[in-house]
Motif scaffolding. Sequence first.
Motif, mmCIF file in Angstrom:
data_model
loop_
_atom_site.group_PDB
_atom_site.id
_atom_site.type_symbol
_atom_site.label_atom_id
_atom_site.label_comp_id
_atom_site.label_asym_id
_atom_site.label_seq_id
_atom_site.Cartn_x
_atom_site.Cartn_y
_atom_site.Cartn_z
ATOM 1 N N SER A 1 20.640 -8.491 73.828
ATOM 2 C CA SER A 1 21.277 -9.667 73.210
ATOM 3 C C SER A 1 20.898 -9.837 71.741
ATOM 4 N N PRO A 2 19.674 -9.539 71.309
ATOM 5 C CA PRO A 2 19.427 -9.642 69.871
ATOM 6 C C PRO A 2 20.156 -8.565 69.074
ATOM 7 N N THR A 3 20.345 -7.396 69.664
ATOM 8 C CA THR A 3 21.152 -6.375 68.991
ATOM 9 C C THR A 3 22.565 -6.904 68.799
ATOM 10 N N ALA A 4 23.130 -7.502 69.847
ATOM 11 C CA ALA A 4 24.472 -8.076 69.751
ATOM 12 C C ALA A 4 24.515 -9.232 68.755
ATOM 13 N N ASP A 5 23.483 -10.039 68.719
ATOM 14 C CA ASP A 5 23.380 -11.162 67.781
ATOM 15 C C ASP A 5 23.449 -10.651 66.340
ATOM 16 N N VAL A 6 22.636 -9.678 66.011
ATOM 17 C CA VAL A 6 22.587 -9.136 64.649
ATOM 18 C C VAL A 6 23.931 -8.509 64.279
ATOM 19 N N VAL A 7 24.474 -7.698 65.160
ATOM 20 C CA VAL A 7 25.735 -7.004 64.867
ATOM 21 C C VAL A 7 26.886 -7.999 64.782
ATOM 22 N N LEU A 8 26.977 -8.914 65.734
ATOM 23 C CA LEU A 8 28.095 -9.862 65.721
ATOM 24 C C LEU A 8 28.047 -10.750 64.481
ATOM 25 N N ASN A 9 26.876 -11.227 64.104
ATOM 26 C CA ASN A 9 26.796 -12.052 62.895
ATOM 27 C C ASN A 9 27.219 -11.272 61.654
ATOM 28 N N ALA A 10 26.859 -10.004 61.573
ATOM 29 C CA ALA A 10 27.279 -9.174 60.431
ATOM 30 C C ALA A 10 28.797 -9.006 60.427
ATOM 31 N N LYS A 11 29.376 -8.766 61.588
ATOM 32 C CA LYS A 11 30.828 -8.566 61.675
ATOM 33 C C LYS A 11 31.585 -9.873 61.446
ATOM 34 N N ALA B 1 26.703 -16.902 65.973
ATOM 35 C CA ALA B 1 26.227 -16.205 67.173
ATOM 36 C C ALA B 1 24.710 -16.331 67.240
ATOM 37 N N GLU B 2 24.206 -16.582 68.446
ATOM 38 C CA GLU B 2 22.771 -16.709 68.692
ATOM 39 C C GLU B 2 22.465 -15.997 70.002
ATOM 40 N N ASP C 1 35.089 -5.258 75.230
ATOM 41 C CA ASP C 1 34.912 -3.841 74.895
ATOM 42 C C ASP C 1 36.260 -3.142 75.014
ATOM 43 N N PRO C 2 36.779 -2.588 73.925
ATOM 44 C CA PRO C 2 38.088 -1.935 73.987
ATOM 45 C C PRO C 2 38.118 -0.701 74.886
ATOM 46 N N GLU C 3 36.961 -0.168 75.267
ATOM 47 C CA GLU C 3 36.940 0.993 76.151
ATOM 48 C C GLU C 3 36.955 0.614 77.631
ATOM 49 N N VAL C 4 36.914 -0.697 77.924
ATOM 50 C CA VAL C 4 37.024 -1.157 79.308
ATOM 51 C C VAL C 4 38.499 -1.442 79.562
ATOM 52 N N GLY D 1 18.951 5.569 74.825
ATOM 53 C CA GLY D 1 19.465 4.329 75.403
ATOM 54 C C GLY D 1 19.706 3.253 74.365
ATOM 55 N N PHE D 2 18.866 3.189 73.353
ATOM 56 C CA PHE D 2 19.023 2.197 72.293
ATOM 57 C C PHE D 2 20.217 2.533 71.401
ATOM 58 N N ASP D 3 20.445 3.831 71.171
ATOM 59 C CA ASP D 3 21.632 4.267 70.432
ATOM 60 C C ASP D 3 22.900 3.922 71.211
ATOM 61 N N THR D 4 22.873 4.163 72.516
ATOM 62 C CA THR D 4 24.019 3.854 73.370
ATOM 63 C C THR D 4 24.332 2.364 73.346
ATOM 64 N N VAL D 5 23.296 1.538 73.434
ATOM 65 C CA VAL D 5 23.503 0.089 73.384
ATOM 66 C C VAL D 5 24.142 -0.304 72.060
ATOM 67 N N LEU D 6 23.673 0.241 70.958
ATOM 68 C CA LEU D 6 24.271 -0.092 69.665
ATOM 69 C C LEU D 6 25.740 0.320 69.620
ATOM 70 N N GLU D 7 26.082 1.486 70.131
ATOM 71 C CA GLU D 7 27.484 1.932 70.150
ATOM 72 C C GLU D 7 28.340 0.951 70.936
ATOM 73 N N ILE D 8 27.876 0.553 72.122
ATOM 74 C CA ILE D 8 28.607 -0.409 72.955
ATOM 75 C C ILE D 8 28.744 -1.742 72.223
ATOM 76 N N VAL D 9 27.646 -2.210 71.662
ATOM 77 C CA VAL D 9 27.632 -3.505 70.986
ATOM 78 C C VAL D 9 28.567 -3.504 69.780
ATOM 79 N N GLU D 10 28.551 -2.460 68.976
ATOM 80 C CA GLU D 10 29.409 -2.443 67.780
ATOM 81 C C GLU D 10 30.880 -2.515 68.148
ATOM 82 N N ARG D 11 31.309 -1.713 69.095
ATOM 83 C CA ARG D 11 32.746 -1.737 69.415
ATOM 84 C C ARG D 11 33.125 -3.024 70.147
ATOM 85 N N THR D 12 32.210 -3.557 70.955
ATOM 86 C CA THR D 12 32.499 -4.807 71.644
ATOM 87 C C THR D 12 32.538 -5.971 70.661
ATOM 88 N N CYS D 13 31.650 -5.968 69.682
ATOM 89 C CA CYS D 13 31.682 -7.010 68.646
ATOM 90 C C CYS D 13 32.970 -6.931 67.839
#
Length: 164
Positions: free
Chosen positions: A14-24, A35-36, A112-115, A134-146
């Motif tokens: 969730s903090p990865t998603a928080d950081v990425v979503l706020n940037a986007k 986003a929090e 997530d556009p891949e779902v 695993g951390f790289d995979t999470v970032l990939e998922i988070v970026e496209r989902t954001c």
Amino acid sequence: MRVALVCLGNICRSPTADVVLNAKLADAGLDDVVAESCGTGTWHLGEEMDARSAAVLTAAGYDPSRHRARHFDASWFDHDLILTMDRHNHSEVLAQLPTDRQDRVLMFRTFDPEVGAGAAVPDVPDPWYGGPQGFDTVLEIVERTCDGIVAHLTGPDGPDARRT
């Protein structure tokens, strides 16, 4: 508009998603959307993001330095959208929320556009016990989902459409 991102310990997903979503959101000019993130568990309260998550974010050009782990409690009930990282977090959040607010809770990867449409929404995998990939995979998922979340928020059915 306020978006809550919820995982278990609030130090990886969730903090990865928080950081990425706020940037986007900032890149899209959505200054009125905040986003929090928080976690359903309490054992990491006040801690910084997991160093492995922070390193992946930093390498990708994001700034993870402001994060401190927080706990999902009644103070989060007024968020307009609550996005959970996995089914366990999802059920824990729903169990705490008043019935009239449960419609604002979705799985994060709903966007997530891949779902595929009509497919079961998968979890964001928890990288905590795995290796660095695993951390790289999470970032990939988070970026496209954001990207999907931002598209939703700026699209015809997003919150700006309700203002007209």
